[in-house]
Scaffold this active site. Structure first.
Site, PDB file in Angstrom:
ATOM      1  N   LYS A  86     -11.539   0.997  -0.611  1.00 10.75           N
ATOM      2  CA  LYS A  86     -10.375   0.946   0.277  1.00 10.75           C
ATOM      3  C   LYS A  86     -10.002   2.368   0.704  1.00 10.75           C
ATOM      4  O   LYS A  86      -9.840   3.249  -0.142  1.00 10.75           O
ATOM      5  CB  LYS A  86      -9.194   0.285  -0.433  1.00 10.75           C
ATOM      6  CG  LYS A  86      -9.374  -1.206  -0.627  1.00 10.75           C
ATOM      7  CD  LYS A  86      -8.200  -1.802  -1.362  1.00 10.75           C
ATOM      8  CE  LYS A  86      -6.975  -1.908  -0.490  1.00 10.75           C
ATOM      9  NZ  LYS A  86      -5.843  -2.547  -1.230  1.00 10.75           N
TER      10      LYS A  86
HETATM   11  O1  G3P Z   1      -2.956  -3.920  -0.974  1.00 11.33           O
HETATM   12  C1  G3P Z   1      -1.861  -3.845  -0.121  1.00 11.33           C
HETATM   13  C2  G3P Z   1      -0.840  -4.815  -0.470  1.00 11.33           C
HETATM   14  O2  G3P Z   1      -1.007  -5.049  -1.825  1.00 11.33           O
HETATM   15  C3  G3P Z   1       0.586  -4.442  -0.220  1.00 11.33           C
HETATM   16  O3  G3P Z   1       1.343  -5.496  -0.708  1.00 11.33           O
HETATM   17  O4  G3P Z   1       3.271  -6.606  -1.673  1.00 11.33           O
HETATM   18  O5  G3P Z   1       3.069  -4.125  -1.860  1.00 11.33           O
HETATM   19  O6  G3P Z   1       3.570  -5.182   0.331  1.00 11.33           O
HETATM   20  P1  G3P Z   1       2.896  -5.332  -0.989  1.00 11.33           P
END
Ligand code: G3P
Length: 225
Positions: A86
């Site tokens: 990533k």
């Molecule tokens: O990998 C990116 C994603 O996990 C972001 O998620 O829930 O932190 O907005 P969040």
């Protein structure tokens, strides 16, 4: 549509894998921080648990392309095949994608907030691009629409890349992308569990069980008849 688990807690990953059809695990530095352990050891344990062919997405943290590439080489060596590196869609990140894709490394472009970022990342060689659906919604934008636009742009321009939509807070966001034919999503365990939860289903099962017991006696199943 591929369904990945956006978490680094091995117990949570095992629980979701036991009950639900899954295609791998995604992580980011903030998710790894929650484990409070050596992140590479955490990733190695996840890789050991995952079945053959399952994807493991793990993020570089360096800020220059050269360092990102060094990190990626090390991660690929330690975590093995079906590992996706990533890389955030900064200018250094795009440069790293261009160089790494020449080595046929699997790349997931991340921290995506606009469809143009995803398009440029795909042109630079990213296999997956991860728009942050719920974070976009929280900013007053339309996260589902951004993911759909990216999907359409990849098809329209014949790019060999898919959306890996991330950052979900509810089933509706996932459903909207599933209905649109989005290639893959990654969601936290509670969101994945929420995809099938329905009180009406639980109630129906309760009535079926009661009716069956009243016919053949409590505790009997088809197996003993
Ligand atoms: O990998 C990116 C994603 O996990 C972001 O998620 O829930 O932190 O907005 P969040």
């Amino acid at each position: 549509m591929l369904v990945l688990i956006d978490d680094a807690n091995l117990e949570a990953i095992k629980r979701i894998y036991e009950f639900y059809p899954c295609d791998g695990v995604t992580t980011n530095p903030s998710i790894l921080k929650k484990q409070g352990e050596n992140p590479m050891e955490v990733l190695k344990a996840i890789r050991e648990f995952l079945p053959d062919g399952a994807q493991l997405h793990a993020q570089v943290v360096s800020l220059t392309a050269e360092k990102m590439i060094d990190e990626a080489h090390h991660m690929l060596e330690v975590l093995g095949k079906d590992t996706y590196i990533k890389i955030p869609v900064t200018s250094e990140g795009i440069k790293a994608m261009k160089l790494l894709s020449k080595e046929n490394a699997n790349i997931t472009a991340t921290a995506i907030y606009t469809s143009m970022q995803a398009f440029i990342a795909a042109k630079a060689g990213a296999r997956y691009t991860a728009p942050y659906v719920n974070r976009l919604d929280n900013m007053g934008a339309d996260g589902v629409q951004v993911a759909k636009d990216i999907h359409d742009m990849f098809k329209m321009h014949g790019l060999n890349a898919d959306v890996l939509a991330a950052s979900f807070k509810n089933s509706q966001q996932v459903l909207n992308l599933c209905k649109y034919g989005i290639g893959s999503i990654t969601a936290a365990p509670d969101v994945i569990e929420g995809l099938i939860k329905h009180d009406a289903t639980a109630n129906a099962v309760e009535v079926f069980t009661k009716d069956f017991y009243s016919l053949v006696g409590e505790g009997n199943t088809m197996e003993n008849l």
